[in-house]
Write an enzyme that holds these catalytic residues in place. Structure first.
Site, PDB file in Angstrom:
ATOM      1  N   SER A  15      60.725  56.288  23.164  1.00  0.00           N
ATOM      2  CA  SER A  15      59.726  54.924  23.168  1.00  0.00           C
ATOM      3  C   SER A  15      58.341  55.603  22.710  1.00  0.00           C
ATOM      4  O   SER A  15      57.558  57.219  23.235  1.00  0.00           O
ATOM      5  CB  SER A  15      59.796  54.187  24.286  1.00  0.00           C
ATOM      6  OG  SER A  15      58.488  54.039  24.687  1.00  0.00           O
ATOM      7  N   GLY A  16      57.392  55.091  21.789  1.00  0.00           N
ATOM      8  CA  GLY A  16      56.121  56.121  21.689  1.00  0.00           C
ATOM      9  C   GLY A  16      55.239  55.903  23.357  1.00  0.00           C
ATOM     10  O   GLY A  16      54.532  56.988  23.287  1.00  0.00           O
ATOM     11  N   LEU A  17      55.203  54.842  24.042  1.00  0.00           N
ATOM     12  CA  LEU A  17      54.631  54.866  24.613  1.00  0.00           C
ATOM     13  C   LEU A  17      54.972  55.211  25.928  1.00  0.00           C
ATOM     14  O   LEU A  17      54.391  56.009  26.335  1.00  0.00           O
ATOM     15  CB  LEU A  17      54.455  52.842  25.003  1.00  0.00           C
ATOM     16  CG  LEU A  17      54.422  52.277  26.961  1.00  0.00           C
ATOM     17  CD1 LEU A  17      52.414  53.092  26.726  1.00  0.00           C
ATOM     18  CD2 LEU A  17      54.402  50.906  26.675  1.00  0.00           C
ATOM     19  N   ASP A  43      49.014  55.549  23.993  1.00  0.00           N
ATOM     20  CA  ASP A  43      49.848  55.363  23.645  1.00  0.00           C
ATOM     21  C   ASP A  43      49.228  54.686  21.624  1.00  0.00           C
ATOM     22  O   ASP A  43      48.772  53.132  21.824  1.00  0.00           O
ATOM     23  CB  ASP A  43      51.240  54.347  23.775  1.00  0.00           C
ATOM     24  CG  ASP A  43      51.807  54.053  22.671  1.00  0.00           C
ATOM     25  OD1 ASP A  43      51.925  54.897  21.151  1.00  0.00           O
ATOM     26  OD2 ASP A  43      52.268  53.099  22.364  1.00  0.00           O
ATOM     27  N   ASP A  75      61.156  55.809  17.695  1.00  0.00           N
ATOM     28  CA  ASP A  75      59.221  54.588  17.364  1.00  0.00           C
ATOM     29  C   ASP A  75      58.827  55.722  16.417  1.00  0.00           C
ATOM     30  O   ASP A  75      57.785  56.373  17.112  1.00  0.00           O
ATOM     31  CB  ASP A  75      58.927  54.917  18.565  1.00  0.00           C
ATOM     32  CG  ASP A  75      57.916  53.499  18.703  1.00  0.00           C
ATOM     33  OD1 ASP A  75      57.531  53.431  17.717  1.00  0.00           O
ATOM     34  OD2 ASP A  75      57.180  53.608  19.596  1.00  0.00           O
ATOM     35  N   ASP A 121      56.286  54.613  15.436  1.00  0.00           N
ATOM     36  CA  ASP A 121      54.904  53.455  14.628  1.00  0.00           C
ATOM     37  C   ASP A 121      54.294  53.286  13.940  1.00  0.00           C
ATOM     38  O   ASP A 121      55.261  52.796  13.079  1.00  0.00           O
ATOM     39  CB  ASP A 121      53.831  54.727  15.302  1.00  0.00           C
ATOM     40  CG  ASP A 121      53.368  55.064  17.063  1.00  0.00           C
ATOM     41  OD1 ASP A 121      54.423  54.472  18.207  1.00  0.00           O
ATOM     42  OD2 ASP A 121      53.152  56.277  17.645  1.00  0.00           O
ATOM     43  N   GLU A 172      56.205  49.596  12.066  1.00  0.00           N
ATOM     44  CA  GLU A 172      55.537  48.644  12.340  1.00  0.00           C
ATOM     45  C   GLU A 172      54.232  48.926  11.200  1.00  0.00           C
ATOM     46  O   GLU A 172      53.660  49.963  10.715  1.00  0.00           O
ATOM     47  CB  GLU A 172      55.299  48.952  13.453  1.00  0.00           C
ATOM     48  CG  GLU A 172      53.922  49.834  14.347  1.00  0.00           C
ATOM     49  CD  GLU A 172      53.585  49.863  15.543  1.00  0.00           C
ATOM     50  OE1 GLU A 172      54.287  50.310  15.987  1.00  0.00           O
ATOM     51  OE2 GLU A 172      52.334  49.780  15.882  1.00  0.00           O
ATOM     52  N   LYS A 178      47.389  53.575  15.344  1.00  0.00           N
ATOM     53  CA  LYS A 178      48.054  52.281  16.089  1.00  0.00           C
ATOM     54  C   LYS A 178      47.550  52.207  16.886  1.00  0.00           C
ATOM     55  O   LYS A 178      47.139  53.506  18.303  1.00  0.00           O
ATOM     56  CB  LYS A 178      49.801  52.403  16.005  1.00  0.00           C
ATOM     57  CG  LYS A 178      50.597  53.281  16.264  1.00  0.00           C
ATOM     58  CD  LYS A 178      50.950  52.931  17.752  1.00  0.00           C
ATOM     59  CE  LYS A 178      51.213  51.933  19.023  1.00  0.00           C
ATOM     60  NZ  LYS A 178      52.163  51.382  18.950  1.00  0.00           N
ATOM     61  N   ASN A 216      48.751  50.988  21.356  1.00  0.00           N
ATOM     62  CA  ASN A 216      50.189  49.461  21.884  1.00  0.00           C
ATOM     63  C   ASN A 216      49.655  48.772  21.568  1.00  0.00           C
ATOM     64  O   ASN A 216      49.147  48.266  21.872  1.00  0.00           O
ATOM     65  CB  ASN A 216      50.417  50.298  23.073  1.00  0.00           C
ATOM     66  CG  ASN A 216      51.434  49.667  24.501  1.00  0.00           C
ATOM     67  OD1 ASN A 216      51.547  48.485  24.466  1.00  0.00           O
ATOM     68  ND2 ASN A 216      52.998  50.362  23.767  1.00  0.00           N
ATOM     69  N   SER A 217      51.432  47.773  21.225  1.00  0.00           N
ATOM     70  CA  SER A 217      50.848  46.850  21.548  1.00  0.00           C
ATOM     71  C   SER A 217      50.407  45.173  22.027  1.00  0.00           C
ATOM     72  O   SER A 217      49.916  44.420  22.112  1.00  0.00           O
ATOM     73  CB  SER A 217      52.371  45.767  21.031  1.00  0.00           C
ATOM     74  OG  SER A 217      53.360  46.480  19.909  1.00  0.00           O
ATOM     75  N   ARG A 273      58.944  46.885  11.180  1.00  0.00           N
ATOM     76  CA  ARG A 273      58.676  45.847  12.589  1.00  0.00           C
ATOM     77  C   ARG A 273      57.358  45.514  12.091  1.00  0.00           C
ATOM     78  O   ARG A 273      56.485  45.934  12.083  1.00  0.00           O
ATOM     79  CB  ARG A 273      58.463  46.500  14.285  1.00  0.00           C
ATOM     80  CG  ARG A 273      58.022  46.726  15.027  1.00  0.00           C
ATOM     81  CD  ARG A 273      57.607  47.220  16.302  1.00  0.00           C
ATOM     82  NE  ARG A 273      56.692  47.284  17.078  1.00  0.00           N
ATOM     83  CZ  ARG A 273      56.219  48.157  18.070  1.00  0.00           C
ATOM     84  NH1 ARG A 273      57.325  49.222  18.536  1.00  0.00           N
ATOM     85  NH2 ARG A 273      54.958  48.011  18.972  1.00  0.00           N
ATOM     86  N   HIS A 303      58.298  41.535  17.506  1.00  0.00           N
ATOM     87  CA  HIS A 303      57.463  41.558  18.571  1.00  0.00           C
ATOM     88  C   HIS A 303      56.774  40.862  19.016  1.00  0.00           C
ATOM     89  O   HIS A 303      56.002  40.226  17.796  1.00  0.00           O
ATOM     90  CB  HIS A 303      57.374  42.881  18.549  1.00  0.00           C
ATOM     91  CG  HIS A 303      56.949  43.727  19.515  1.00  0.00           C
ATOM     92  ND1 HIS A 303      57.438  43.947  21.370  1.00  0.00           N
ATOM     93  CD2 HIS A 303      55.803  44.638  20.162  1.00  0.00           C
ATOM     94  CE1 HIS A 303      56.733  44.218  21.861  1.00  0.00           C
ATOM     95  NE2 HIS A 303      56.223  45.186  21.261  1.00  0.00           N
TER      96      HIS A 303
END
Ligand code: SPV
Ligand code: MG
Length: 292
Positions: free
Chosen positions: A46-48, A58, A85, A87, A114, A120, A122-123, A158, A189
């Site tokens: 995971s990037g986060l 992130d 991930d 990104d 994504e 980017k 974080n979502s 994604r 997502h």
């Protein structure tokens, strides 16, 4: 390597199968090893989680080459496939294909990219979520596929359309373009508290590729309900790094307050546990074999 070839086949097969696949977050060599020990069939780099473990945000504060070095420890630690991930791909099509090639060379089984602009965010962060033009992003997927020329290396596209508030129609439109471009799976997502929009997406999906979801905000969902609408691949995206924060905070605060360490001895892993986990015994055997 032989291991990398096998890991890619395992992930590809698991993603395509209608059986439920739960990909568990890990963020360093140790957490990856513990995820394998618990029986998870694949690991989400995971990037986060990885950026948080670095005490970075992130939003691509860490460079992709730093990520690559970090992930090498995760790959080496286990015999389960690692999905990275990626990104938004760290630049343009050319950066994407070089990044993906290097992941491949380090034995990674697949990458998720994504459709957001670089850098980017974080979502779930409430800053700006800016989408890439879908055809530009499709070019990234094509460039990565062409560079690797190995169908066993999974590229998941994604879409962040729902995250950016662009709506279900746009999400479906984008997913179709990405599937046409050669994506092996689509990750839809969402930051909704309900699985509704993700399930609506799945119900309207052409079935051209398998689907992946990340039930972080809709954690209450029953995985079987997602599986029933065609989402059989889930990512438990951040539950290890959040455990680390809770657990370390507790240990640090109680040791600081007590001013001694005796009370905690039996509540934490023993040093022997560490030796067993990393097979020191094997080292001693090898020592007898190779040293006179
Ligand atoms: C991650 O784990 O870094 C992800 C999932 O990309 S999310 O945090 O939901 O964006
Ligand atoms: Mg991420």
């Amino acid at each position: 390597s032989k291991k990398a070839i096998r890991m890619r086949q395992v992930l590809k097969q698991a993603l395509a199968s209608p059986n439920l696949l739960c990909i568990m977050e890990a963020h360093d060599g140790l957490s990856t090893r513990l995820a394998e020990e618990a029986g998870f069939d694949a690991v989400w780099a995971s990037g986060l989680a990885i950026s948080t473990a670095m005490a970075l945000r992130d939003c691509n504060e860490a460079t992709w080459s730093q990520l690559l070095d970090h992930i090498e420890f995760m790959v080496d630690a286990v015999n389960v496939p690692i999905l990275v991930d990626g990104d938004s791909g760290h630049g343009n099509f050319n950066n994407v294909r070089r990044f993906v090639q290097k992941l491949y060379e380090r034995g990674i089984a697949g990458v998720c990219l994504e459709d957001k602009v670089f850098p980017k965010l974080n979502s779930f962060a409430n800053g700006q979520q800016e989408l890439l033009d879908p055809f530009v992003f499709a070019g990234f997927i094509k460039a990565a596929k062409d560079r690797l020329a190995d169908d066993n290396f999974i590229i998941i596209a994604r879409t962040e359309a729902l995250i950016a508030g662009a709506g279900l129609e746009d999400a479906l439109h984008r997913a179709n373009i990405y599937a046409e471009a050669g994506a092996d799976a689509i990750l839809i997502h969402s930051k909704s508290k309900s699985p509704r929009e993700v399930m609506d997406f799945a119900s309207s999906w052409s079935g051209k590729t398998p689907l992946v979801a990340v039930p972080t905000t809709y954690y209450d969902v029953n995985p079987q309900d997602l599986q029933r609408v065609g989402i059989s691949n889930l990512i438990w995206a951040n539950h290890a790094i959040r455990t680390v924060i809770t657990s370390l905070r507790g240990t640090y605060a109680s040791i600081k307050q007590a001013g001694n360490i005796s009370f905690i001895e039996n509540n934490i892993a023993s040093v022997n546990d560490i030796f067993e986990l990393l097979d020191y015994q094997r080292l001693y055997q090898d020592e007898r074999k190779y040293s006179s």
